[in-house]
Scaffold this active site. Structure first.
Site, PDB file in Angstrom:
ATOM      1  N   ASN A   1       0.855  -1.191   0.000  1.00 57.78           N
ATOM      2  CA  ASN A   1       0.000   0.000   0.000  1.00 57.78           C
ATOM      3  C   ASN A   1       0.888   1.236   0.000  1.00 57.78           C
ATOM      4  O   ASN A   1       1.744   1.393   0.873  1.00 57.78           O
ATOM      5  CB  ASN A   1      -0.898  -0.015   1.246  1.00 57.78           C
ATOM      6  CG  ASN A   1      -2.004   1.023   1.176  1.00 57.78           C
ATOM      7  OD1 ASN A   1      -1.857   2.055   0.529  1.00 57.78           O
ATOM      8  ND2 ASN A   1      -3.109   0.755   1.839  1.00 57.78           N
TER       9      ASN A   1
ATOM     10  N   CYS B   1      -5.229   0.956  -1.205  1.00 54.01           N
ATOM     11  CA  CYS B   1      -5.811  -0.359  -0.932  1.00 54.01           C
ATOM     12  C   CYS B   1      -6.948  -0.657  -1.911  1.00 54.01           C
ATOM     13  O   CYS B   1      -7.169  -1.816  -2.285  1.00 54.01           O
ATOM     14  CB  CYS B   1      -6.290  -0.455   0.519  1.00 54.01           C
ATOM     15  SG  CYS B   1      -7.280   0.944   1.072  1.00 54.01           S
TER      16      CYS B   1
ATOM     17  N   HIS C   1     -11.055   1.371   4.662  1.00 54.95           N
ATOM     18  CA  HIS C   1     -10.050   0.474   4.108  1.00 54.95           C
ATOM     19  C   HIS C   1     -10.731  -0.487   3.140  1.00 54.95           C
ATOM     20  O   HIS C   1     -11.875  -0.887   3.347  1.00 54.95           O
ATOM     21  CB  HIS C   1      -9.373  -0.302   5.241  1.00 54.95           C
ATOM     22  CG  HIS C   1      -8.410  -1.340   4.757  1.00 54.95           C
ATOM     23  ND1 HIS C   1      -7.291  -1.017   4.043  1.00 54.95           N
ATOM     24  CD2 HIS C   1      -8.420  -2.698   4.864  1.00 54.95           C
ATOM     25  CE1 HIS C   1      -6.638  -2.135   3.736  1.00 54.95           C
ATOM     26  NE2 HIS C   1      -7.309  -3.163   4.220  1.00 54.95           N
TER      27      HIS C   1
ATOM     28  N   ASP D   1      -5.496  -8.636   1.444  1.00 53.98           N
ATOM     29  CA  ASP D   1      -5.535  -7.416   2.261  1.00 53.98           C
ATOM     30  C   ASP D   1      -4.183  -6.724   2.166  1.00 53.98           C
ATOM     31  O   ASP D   1      -3.278  -6.974   2.968  1.00 53.98           O
ATOM     32  CB  ASP D   1      -5.866  -7.782   3.709  1.00 53.98           C
ATOM     33  CG  ASP D   1      -6.335  -6.570   4.514  1.00 53.98           C
ATOM     34  OD1 ASP D   1      -5.938  -5.443   4.164  1.00 53.98           O
ATOM     35  OD2 ASP D   1      -7.089  -6.749   5.483  1.00 53.98           O
TER      36      ASP D   1
END
Length: 1351
Positions: free
Chosen positions: A301, A306, A557, A575
């Site tokens: 990131n 993200c 997020h 993630d």
């Protein structure tokens, strides 16, 4: 003191729902804030119980229970009340009881099954491996003297467990600390405990009164125990005073204290969880290997990327798309030596390759740079759908002309039909359009199926809203709607979780509960009229991707849940830089969102249940990716080797880059032991053109990087720092062929022959005036030292390179003349540098024994000077060689040997100049001595013949000082023709034959475009094409002191004799490619910096006008938008006389657009500012009155012109009456008639476009006629036609009324009785019509519009 208690094993493996224990209520707003602030942590973490802490205790041997080693690593809770929020408190009982439950229905301490159920709620999708409880009886509490004690061990789930107790707290805080500890079971004494052992467990600890079980304090938590976290529990459970008191506010008024008769019990509950389905339950992800455990790696990131990472992973795991991306031709952009940023397709190929092969997270910086983004973009969360479409557009463009052109459509594009179908007659109007994704409403719907039904919902057109079905059928009842003709193999569904709310004037997130299935049949949403062979196909779609947003609209997020394979049911969570396996509950139920509950309902929940509800509410899917079931093998081929599809240049390029990084790393390491030594030779001086003696990287202003490694660059060697200094002589001797390669001269021999060597090394140092000059030899006492020592002692480390001049004794000018005497006298007009350099080279390495070095140390009587010559014929200054002269001699004595070297007449009276610095070239009085002239070692003398100006003739430099001045101010420029589109050529090649000397128009409005003018236009275009044939690109050097005329003359001379420089218009381009026109009065110094490094190339563009530039500059450039509908336009930049009017501008515009003369009277011109309507513009308005920030719009708008002229607010462009029979367009005719009939009663209101936020406008603003009595459905249809939109696109627009502050409310479009005219009349303020829809234009000009773009 301690007794073994009950140990009840209950091997119940049935999974049930729920996973949080009881806790007290807390303020919901505080909780929401805490959840928002913790979103960025994103990892699975234990709930905040009283205080969950770990004891750093390596003692795992149960025999060492009495170890009194102090554990002081734990932190104490600062707020005792806050730390006990999760305690299960038992209310006061009226009398002791051994019943299993108290009057409060909270289980008693000896009701172990109920207490365990209360403390350890079931976890969905995670089976129970084993569970038990153990009661530790403590008979003599005060007798515990140790700081910590352990209970006897009990077994559960293949581990031994014990309770770890700190009676006075693990930090001697006075509060009881209580922890749970597991120990791997060792069956063999030789068996080693594996380093990667772990156990996931829910546990509870209940401290209670043995005789009164209603007095107890149960607490529960969970943890992933491992080698690094061997215990977990509560550091401040209860203070010792409260333990022995029956009056504790947080426990209620009990009759009995927990500690009575100096004894109490502690029950330990353990439930071991089987996490084999994911392997990451309660994992902290420290040292987690995504590739090892999940088979994939993550993406780093950059700050707020993200959302990009989740989209990229979705695309990467779609194998058919990945293979297609690999097939995009990118070979021409794959050179590692190129400084150009890779294209978007190449960057995407590289990322996909690295995701396939890397074991570590992959960066996306190169990709975002290929987008044209900077760091601010990386910290801005953009709209994912918009990014998705722009990225697809870029890839489509890259595929054009290749074998895979249009292949993206085969993967992602379906077809939908917008239709209006009459109920009673066989008439249907329809249009089929492509779609890349489907936007589905979330608000007001429970699940995906309901949203699909809403999407294809039929609207009945009946009553006064009946549909006009042409002349054959007239007005008919009809059904209006949308159906799908086909769905693509990969279906992207955009869930509308984000909407603009007029009431709060901001975007809001819809957190409502909304379900989506693992599998959906889309057959019900297909067109009923499709052939049976299409409808009867398998239209089942399987879910393979869930893109999730967690958080609020301003703080959130993104991550992705993806099922990467078609032959199993494994889900992974991508993630950012981590990838791990996920359960079905985590994929589905946890991403449905949650409905808002009332305050009363919220108050009934425990603290952890409130947290769970809030987390569920802010966590929801916003994009779903479904794969067509019948095409799964094509989308996710099982046996296909994807690496075979990777372009060969991708791994090769990445390997080269990796090797280059390794090389640079080796160089860094070498710098520790090696240093770079450079040498200037006579040959270096001969080949150098510029200041000083050689190319100098320490002065960036004059160091041309393209010359590095050429003959003008000093010779460079890597040498060991600890080698002796004399090793440099050995190196130089072999380089210049004075020593043979196989000579074994050691340093000692060189030292002994030092005075007899044919060369010596002279230090080159940096002077205070920022020049580099030869100084003197290394002093004798330093010559026997190491190279590194010599550098530190003899050079200025702040400025100096380790640089020497190799003074060869036989290449002194006097010795050259003696070795190779001059035989022919030449005229300076016939001089050639090559002849002189050939003579110098003929000297060779054979040294006359008579040639000796003179000492040039400061105290000696000699100095070394360097001679350069300016040749007016070749227009160059080059270095010749050095000459050693006596300091007492007159400088004129060097003239004769210089003449001899140049083969000039010995009596030629050369003029001498000292190159003191780049900006200071001083003429030398030849009658003075070197001492009087204050010359010193290394000074540079440049000479020229006295008749230099005569020899130069018409060449640029008449004198060496002019040459030096040019070298000081020179810049490297690249010049190319200005590539204008044909529509823009008017501003490039101007023909203003319609103006007289006063700038007044010679054309009457009635004959605006004559046949002669059309011929003029053809003539202009021919001139344009002729100019383009002359056009070419080139680069050369100019001076920053040039005037515009001098620059134009230089460019014209490169273009050829046919180009007149007075007809050239020149532009300078900045680093961003923005173009700025130069004026004929400009000097380059007014806009170029004083010092431009020679490596920097300044870009210019030129265009060849058909009028002189000075005449052109008296014209005014005006930009105007010509509209064919309210959404479709062309932009023209036209030149008209500065004292002209809007009428002159329109006359000019009519040369560019196709307009029938009968429509001239309907031309309407208006202005806008920041995409908001500003005012209508009269044709006689002077152009000079227009503000700079005004945008002009024009088009054929009969209704608007009719309304304004009927009120005498404006005059027509052509003063002619309007005959309604002249209209070719039926819609324009009807609107014109209505405007004529209602002109005294209607309303004209401004209108603007916006998207999501009403203060950020886009598109073309306009005015819109609102008629009394017109239903809003009719108003919308009229507006749709004016916008030029299809039904499907128009239906996505929402309408609102806004005031002057852009505040207002949406219009209820479903209200059949609504009349917009009446709605406007209800308010006193002036209102605007606002259209809410995305900006489909790639141009964004609003000052606050930070829209996403890939440049």
């Amino acid at each position: 003191m301690y007794e073994m208690g009950d140990n009840n094993n209950n091997n119940n493996t049935k999974p049930t729902n729920g996973n949080h224990h009881e806790s007290e209520d807390v303020d919901i707003d505080d909780e929401k804030e805490s959840i928002d602030s913790s979103i960025k942590r994103r990892r699975q973490a234990p709930p905040e119980d009283i205080e969950i802490a770990e004891i750093d205790d390596d003692d795992e041997d149960e025999e060492e229970e009495d170890d009194d080693e102090e554990d002081d690593d734990e932190e104490e809770e600062e707020d005792e009340e806050e730390e006990d929020d999760d305690l299960v408190v038992i209310e006061k009982s009226p009398q002791p009881s051994n019943d299993k439950t108290s009057s409060s229905s909270i289980p008693l301490a000896n009701d172990f099954e109920a207490t365990a159920a209360r403390l350890m709620k079931p976890l969905p999708d995670y089976p129970i491996k084993d569970e038990t409880h153990y009661v530790w009886h403590i008979k003599d509490w005060s007798g515990i003297k140790e700081e910590k004690v352990r209970s006897p061990q009990f077994e559960c789930g293949g581990f031994n467990w014990n309770i770890l107790l700190f009676p006075k707290g693990n930090n001697q805080s006075g509060s009881v600390s209580l922890y749970m500890e597991p120990h791997p079971i060792i069956k063999d004494d030789n068996e080693q405990i594996p380093d990667d052992w772990y156990v996931c467990a829910q546990f509870g600890l209940d401290i209670w009164n043995p005789n009164h079980p209603e007095s107890h304090l149960p607490s529960g938590s969970h943890h992933r125990f491992s080698k690094h976290e061997t215990d977990w529990g509560f550091s401040s459970l209860i203070d010792n005073k409260s333990l022995a008191s029956s009056s504790i506010p947080r426990l209620g008024n009990q009759l009995h204290a927990i500690l009575e008769n100096n004894q109490l019990n502690i029950t330990g509950y353990v439930k071991v969880i089987d996490d084999s389905s994911t392997g990451v339950l309660w994992h902290n992800f420290n040292d987690y290997d995504s590739k090892k455990h999940a088979g994939f790696v993550g993406l780093n990131n950059q700050g707020a990327t993200c959302y990009l990472n989740s989209l990229l992973q979705s695309y990467f795991t779609t194998k058919v798309f990945r293979k297609l991306v690999y097939q995009i031709p990118t070979m021409n952009n794959s050179s590692t030596s190129s400084k150009q940023t890779p294209t978007v397709p190449l960057s995407l190929q590289r990322i996909f390759y690295l995701l396939s092969t890397s074991n570590a997270p992959v960066g996306t910086l190169e990709l975002t740079k290929s987008f044209g983004w900077d760091s601010s973009d990386a910290f801005t969360q953009h709209d994912v759908q918009e990014l998705n479409r722009i990225l697809m557009d870029r890839l489509e463009t890259a595929m054009k002309g290749s074998d895979i052109e249009g292949k993206l459509n085969d993967i992602f594009v379906g077809k939908m039909k917008s239709y209006i179908k009459c109920v009673n007659v066989p008439y249907e109007s329809s249009r089929v359009e492509d779609f890349w994704d489907i936007q589905l409403n979330v608000r007001g719907f429970k699940n995906l199926q309901e949203s699909f039904k809403n999407y294809i919902e039929i609207e009945m057109l009946d009553g006064e809203n009946r549909y006009q079905a042409g002349d054959d059928y007239g007005y008919q009842d009809a059904k209006k709607g949308v159906v799908f003709e086909s769905f693509p193999p990969v279906l992207h569904l955009q869930l509308k979780r984000f909407e603009y709310d007029f009431m709060v004037d901001d975007l809001v997130k819809i957190d409502d509960f909304y379900e989506f299935p693992d599998k959906i049949d889309l057959k019900p949403y297909l067109d009923e009229d499709l052939p049976a062979e299409i409808k009867n196909q398998n239209w089942n779609y399987k879910l393979h991707g869930v893109l999730v947003h967690q958080g609020s609209i301003s703080n959130g997020h993104y991550y992705a849940m993806i099922k990467p394979n078609g032959n199993d049911d494994v889900w992974l969570r991508f993630d950012d830089d981590k990838v791990w396996r996920a359960t079905k509950t985590q994929v589905f139920h946890e991403n449905f969102g949650a409905n808002e509950i009332t305050t009363e309902e919220l108050s009934k929940l425990s603290r952890l249940e409130q947290q769970e509800n809030l987390l569920r509410r802010v966590t929801s899917a916003y994009m779903l990716v479904y794969y067509r079931e019948s095409q799964l093998e094509e989308i996710l081929p099982i046996n296909e080797n994807m690496r075979e599809a990777i372009p060969e240049h991708i791994p090769r390029q990445l390997k080269e880059e990796s090797e280059e990084r390794e090389r640079l790393e080796r160089l860094k390491q070498e710098e520790l032991y090696y240093t770079e030594t450079k040498f200037i030779t006579t040959s270096t001086i001969n080949n150098h053109i510029g200041f000083d003696l050689a190319l100098d990287s320490t002065i960036p202003k004059f160091c041309d990087e393209t010359l590095k490694g050429t003959s003008c660059d000093p010779i460079s060697f890597k040498v060991k720092k600890d080698d002796p200094y004399y090793s440099l002589y050995k190196l130089v001797g072999k380089q210049l062929k004075y020593f043979n390669e196989d000579d074994d001269n050691d340093e000692q021999q060189i030292i002994e022959d030092d005075k007899n060597l044919p060369f010596r090394l002279i230090i080159v140092c940096h002077r205070n005036n920022h020049t580099n000059r030869v100084d003197s030899e290394v002093i004798e006492e330093n010559k026997d030292k190491t190279i590194n020592s010599v550098y530190f002692k003899s050079f200025n480390r702040k400025f100096d390179e380790f640089l020497f001049y190799i003074e060869e004794v036989n290449k002194d000018i006097n010795n050259i003349n003696q070795a190779i005497p001059s035989t022919t006298i030449i005229n300076p007009r016939d001089f050639k540098f090559e002849t002189v350099f050939e003579k110098i080279n003929q000297v060779g390495t054979t040294v006359n024994p008579e040639f000796k070095f003179h000492s040039i140390y400061d105290h000696s009587n000699h100095m070394i000077l360097f001679i350069k010559y300016f040749d007016p014929i070749s227009q160059e200054i080059r270095g010749l060689s050095h000459i050693v002269v006596s300091k007492d001699s007159v400088i004129s004595k060097i003239i004769k040997p210089i003449n001899e070297l140049l083969n000039f007449d010995p009596e030629t009276n050369l003029q001498l100049f000292e190159e003191f610095s780049p900006s200071k070239i001083d003429k030398i009085d030849t009658s003075l001595t070197l001492n009087k002239l204050e010359l010193s070692n290394g000074d540079i003398i440049t000479v020229q013949v006295p008749e230099v100006a005569e020899l130069a003739g018409d060449k640029k430099f008449k004198d060496l000082r002019e040459y030096y001045k040019f070298m000081l101010t020179r810049i490297h420029i690249q010049v190319k023709p200005f590539k204008a589109d044909l529509d823009e050529e008017d501003s490039d090649f101007v023909v203003e034959e319609n103006k007289n000397g006063n700038g007044n128009s010679l054309i009457s409005p009635s004959d605006t475009l004559s046949s002669n003018e059309e011929l003029d236009d053809v003539s202009t275009r021919k001139q344009i094409e002729a100019a383009k044939r002359i056009s070419k690109s080139f680069d050369f050097w100019i001076s920053t002191l040039y005037t515009y005329q001098e620059l134009a003359e230089e460019i014209a001379s490169k273009l050829g004799s046919k180009v007149d420089p007075t007809y050239l218009r020149i532009f300078v381009l900045n680093n961003q490619g923005s173009r700025y026109p130069l004026k004929s009065s400009h000097h380059l110094s007014t806009f170029l910096p004083k010092t431009v490094p020679v490596n920097q190339i300044i870009s210019f563009e030129y265009e060849i006008l058909n009028i002189k530039l000075r005449d052109y500059e008296n014209l005014k450039s005006v930009k105007i938008h010509w509209l064919t509908s309210l959404l479709q336009y062309q932009v023209f930049e036209l030149l008209v006389a500065r004292n002209g009017s809007i009428r002159d501008l329109i006359i000019k515009l009519l040369h560019k657009v196709s307009v029938s003369p009968k429509d001239y009277k309907h031309i309407f011109v208006w202005s806008g500012r920041n995409h908001s309507y500003y005012d209508f513009v009269k044709f006689d308005r002077p152009l000079e009155d227009l503000e700079d920030d005004i945008d002009l719009y024009a088009g054929i708008f009969p209704a608007e012109i009719e309304i304004l002229t009927s009120h005498d607010m404006i005059k027509r462009f052509v003063d002619e009456s309007v005959n309604v029979e002249d209209f070719d367009n039926e819609f324009l005719k009807e609107e014109f008639i209505m405007s004529r009939q209602l002109s005294k009663d209607l309303n004209l209101i401004p209108a603007f476009h916006f998207y999501k936020n009403s203060t950020y406008h886009h598109g073309v603003p306009f005015i819109f006629a609102v008629y009394p009595g017109e239903k809003f459905s009719e108003t919308k249809e009229r507006l749709r036609k004016k916008l030029g939109l299809g039904l499907q696109a128009f239906e996505k627009i929402r309408f609102a009324l806004a005031d002057n502050q852009d505040k207002g409310s949406y219009i209820d479009s479903d209200n059949e009785e609504l009349i917009l005219f009446n709605e406007i009349g209800k308010v006193q303020l002036s209102m605007s019509l606002a259209l809410d829809h995305p900006d489909r234009s790639s141009r964004r000009t609003g000052q606050f519009d930070k829209g996403i773009s890939i440049r």
